[in-house]
Design a protein around this motif. Structure first.
Motif, PDB file in Angstrom:
ATOM      1  N   MET A   1       0.836  -1.190   0.000  1.00  0.00           N
ATOM      2  CA  MET A   1       0.000   0.000   0.000  1.00  0.00           C
ATOM      3  C   MET A   1       0.876   1.246   0.000  1.00  0.00           C
ATOM      4  SD  MET A   1      -1.322   0.204   3.978  1.00  0.00           S
ATOM      5  CE  MET A   1      -1.702   1.944   3.820  1.00  0.00           C
ATOM      6  N   PRO A   2       0.543   2.263  -0.789  1.00  0.00           N
ATOM      7  CA  PRO A   2       1.320   3.504  -0.810  1.00  0.00           C
ATOM      8  C   PRO A   2       1.200   4.231   0.528  1.00  0.00           C
ATOM      9  CG  PRO A   2      -0.121   3.321  -2.718  1.00  0.00           C
ATOM     10  CD  PRO A   2      -0.548   2.263  -1.758  1.00  0.00           C
ATOM     11  N   ILE A   3       2.202   5.056   0.822  1.00  0.00           N
ATOM     12  CA  ILE A   3       2.185   5.837   2.056  1.00  0.00           C
ATOM     13  C   ILE A   3       2.820   7.188   1.770  1.00  0.00           C
ATOM     14  CG2 ILE A   3       4.417   4.989   2.896  1.00  0.00           C
ATOM     15  CD1 ILE A   3       3.198   4.975   5.735  1.00  0.00           C
ATOM     16  N   ALA A   4       2.339   8.226   2.418  1.00  0.00           N
ATOM     17  CA  ALA A   4       2.886   9.558   2.212  1.00  0.00           C
ATOM     18  C   ALA A   4       4.275   9.659   2.853  1.00  0.00           C
ATOM     19  CB  ALA A   4       1.960  10.605   2.818  1.00  0.00           C
ATOM     20  N   LEU A   5       5.153  10.371   2.186  1.00  0.00           N
ATOM     21  CA  LEU A   5       6.515  10.549   2.687  1.00  0.00           C
ATOM     22  C   LEU A   5       6.513  11.099   4.113  1.00  0.00           C
ATOM     23  CD1 LEU A   5       9.618  10.720   2.226  1.00  0.00           C
ATOM     24  CD2 LEU A   5       9.236  13.014   1.295  1.00  0.00           C
ATOM     25  N   THR A   6       5.690  12.102   4.366  1.00  0.00           N
ATOM     26  CA  THR A   6       5.704  12.744   5.677  1.00  0.00           C
ATOM     27  C   THR A   6       5.103  11.888   6.782  1.00  0.00           C
ATOM     28  OG1 THR A   6       3.658  13.890   5.055  1.00  0.00           O
ATOM     29  CG2 THR A   6       5.734  15.102   4.781  1.00  0.00           C
ATOM     30  N   THR A   7       4.430  10.808   6.411  1.00  0.00           N
ATOM     31  CA  THR A   7       3.920   9.893   7.438  1.00  0.00           C
ATOM     32  C   THR A   7       5.078   9.203   8.151  1.00  0.00           C
ATOM     33  OG1 THR A   7       1.885   9.494   6.202  1.00  0.00           O
ATOM     34  CG2 THR A   7       2.484   7.859   7.856  1.00  0.00           C
ATOM     35  N   ALA A 206      10.640   1.368   0.815  1.00  0.00           N
ATOM     36  CA  ALA A 206      12.044   1.706   0.575  1.00  0.00           C
ATOM     37  C   ALA A 206      12.274   2.019  -0.904  1.00  0.00           C
ATOM     38  CB  ALA A 206      12.947   0.570   1.038  1.00  0.00           C
ATOM     39  N   HIS A 207      11.645   1.241  -1.768  1.00  0.00           N
ATOM     40  CA  HIS A 207      11.748   1.488  -3.204  1.00  0.00           C
ATOM     41  C   HIS A 207      11.110   2.832  -3.560  1.00  0.00           C
ATOM     42  CE1 HIS A 207      10.367   1.210  -7.425  1.00  0.00           C
ATOM     43  NE2 HIS A 207      11.544   0.600  -7.600  1.00  0.00           N
ATOM     44  N   ASP A 208       9.951   3.110  -3.003  1.00  0.00           N
ATOM     45  CA  ASP A 208       9.246   4.352  -3.298  1.00  0.00           C
ATOM     46  C   ASP A 208      10.061   5.582  -2.893  1.00  0.00           C
ATOM     47  OD1 ASP A 208       7.127   2.871  -4.243  1.00  0.00           O
ATOM     48  OD2 ASP A 208       5.904   3.109  -2.432  1.00  0.00           O
ATOM     49  N   PHE A 209      10.781   5.467  -1.778  1.00  0.00           N
ATOM     50  CA  PHE A 209      11.510   6.618  -1.249  1.00  0.00           C
ATOM     51  C   PHE A 209      13.012   6.547  -1.520  1.00  0.00           C
ATOM     52  CE2 PHE A 209       7.887   6.417   1.988  1.00  0.00           C
ATOM     53  CZ  PHE A 209       7.099   7.275   1.236  1.00  0.00           C
ATOM     54  N   ASP A 210      13.412   5.592  -2.372  1.00  0.00           N
ATOM     55  CA  ASP A 210      14.814   5.449  -2.782  1.00  0.00           C
ATOM     56  C   ASP A 210      15.740   5.337  -1.566  1.00  0.00           C
ATOM     57  OD1 ASP A 210      16.936   5.198  -4.544  1.00  0.00           O
ATOM     58  OD2 ASP A 210      17.260   7.364  -4.698  1.00  0.00           O
ATOM     59  N   THR A 211      15.411   4.402  -0.701  1.00  0.00           N
ATOM     60  CA  THR A 211      16.218   4.196   0.491  1.00  0.00           C
ATOM     61  C   THR A 211      16.319   2.703   0.772  1.00  0.00           C
ATOM     62  OG1 THR A 211      16.537   4.900   2.784  1.00  0.00           O
ATOM     63  CG2 THR A 211      14.270   4.416   2.120  1.00  0.00           C
ATOM     64  N   THR A 212      16.769   2.327   1.956  1.00  0.00           N
ATOM     65  CA  THR A 212      16.930   0.921   2.313  1.00  0.00           C
ATOM     66  C   THR A 212      15.818   0.491   3.264  1.00  0.00           C
ATOM     67  OG1 THR A 212      18.369   1.463   4.187  1.00  0.00           O
ATOM     68  CG2 THR A 212      19.426   1.048   2.057  1.00  0.00           C
ATOM     69  N   PRO A 213      15.497  -0.802   3.293  1.00  0.00           N
ATOM     70  CA  PRO A 213      14.418  -1.257   4.180  1.00  0.00           C
ATOM     71  C   PRO A 213      14.646  -0.940   5.648  1.00  0.00           C
ATOM     72  CG  PRO A 213      14.858  -2.916   2.513  1.00  0.00           C
ATOM     73  CD  PRO A 213      15.936  -1.873   2.369  1.00  0.00           C
ATOM     74  N   ASP A 214      15.901  -0.967   6.106  1.00  0.00           N
ATOM     75  CA  ASP A 214      16.092  -0.693   7.535  1.00  0.00           C
ATOM     76  C   ASP A 214      15.954   0.785   7.878  1.00  0.00           C
ATOM     77  OD1 ASP A 214      18.562  -0.200   6.336  1.00  0.00           O
ATOM     78  OD2 ASP A 214      19.738  -1.205   7.897  1.00  0.00           O
ATOM     79  N   VAL A 215      16.049   1.678   6.892  1.00  0.00           N
ATOM     80  CA  VAL A 215      15.682   3.074   7.139  1.00  0.00           C
ATOM     81  C   VAL A 215      14.178   3.161   7.433  1.00  0.00           C
ATOM     82  CG1 VAL A 215      15.426   5.349   6.072  1.00  0.00           C
ATOM     83  CG2 VAL A 215      17.590   4.106   5.851  1.00  0.00           C
TER      84      VAL A 215
END
Length: 223
Positions: A1-7, A206-215
């Motif tokens: 499910m998509p989620i807002a960045l600021t969430t 993580a893919h959506d925000f171009d980061t790693t899963p542990d972030v």
């Protein structure tokens, strides 16, 4: 499910992995050593971590990953137990929680099961390892809950084959955050498919925000 960045990241910016690796907690080495069922379970890396105030020292995720690297290379039960100790030192507050997390090491087969779980997470993946350590399955260690053993899987298996998924910490704080930011059901010590669903969700974000899963996991932990 998509989620807002600021969430997940209220200031609208996604931190890099250094933010994850630097996450630290202070601990009292003497108090931890006194609670170990076997002195050989103490990881020597914790003797050289940063000094805190007074009797305390400071351990970070980066420090625990150093113990994990040695556990992977060595493969022995005693070093697997040392990794669990490092995970507990980093992942719990001093007091009853730490005592409860270390107590399972008193079981005669605990260290051997941890070594086998380390092999499973690195070869078969995190979902298989979660299953093996939970319920009444073959590597279950009495008293070792998912909030503790997923820390072990995370540090021991995060750098293994990405095709099988990245193991992540699944503790009460993560569960509470997932309940707030999704419409799905989440349980502490949930079933295997729930853990797998969490890993998939974290990987997608993580893919959506171009980061790693542990972030993503640390962001959930800190909400």
């Amino acid at each position: 499910m998509p989620i807002a960045l600021t969430t997940l990241f209220p200031d609208g910016s996604v931190p890099d992995r250094e933010w994850v690796l630097g996450q630290s907690i202070r601990f009292d080495p003497a108090a931890v050593r006194a609670r170990l069922p076997d002195a050989a379970m103490w990881p020597d890396e914790l003797d050289s971590v940063s000094a805190g105030s007074g009797r305390y020292r400071v351990v970070s995720r980066r420090d625990v990953f150093e113990v994990a690297a040695r556990a992977v290379q060595d493969g022995s039960p005693i070093v697997a137990a040392q990794l669990h100790v490092a995970c507990v030192v980093w992942g719990t507050s001093p007091g009853l929680t730490m005592v409860r997390a270390l107590r399972p090491l008193s079981q005669p087969d605990a260290a051997e099961k941890l070594a086998k779980a380390l092999a499973v997470v690195r070869t078969e993946g995190p979902v298989s390892a979660y299953k093996a350590l939970s319920g009444r399955n073959r590597l279950k260690i009495t008293g070792l809950a998912a909030g503790f053993f997923t820390k072990f899987l995370y540090f021991g298996g995060y750098d293994a084959n990405a095709l099988t998924g990245r193991p992540l910490i699944y503790d009460s704080r993560v569960v509470d955050s997932l309940r707030r930011v999704t419409t799905e059901e989440w349980e502490i010590d949930g079933p295997v498919d729930m853990y797998g669903r969490y890993l998939d969700l974290a990987a997608d974000w993580a893919h959506d925000f171009d980061t790693t899963p542990d972030v993503i996991e640390r962001a959930l932990f800190g909400r």
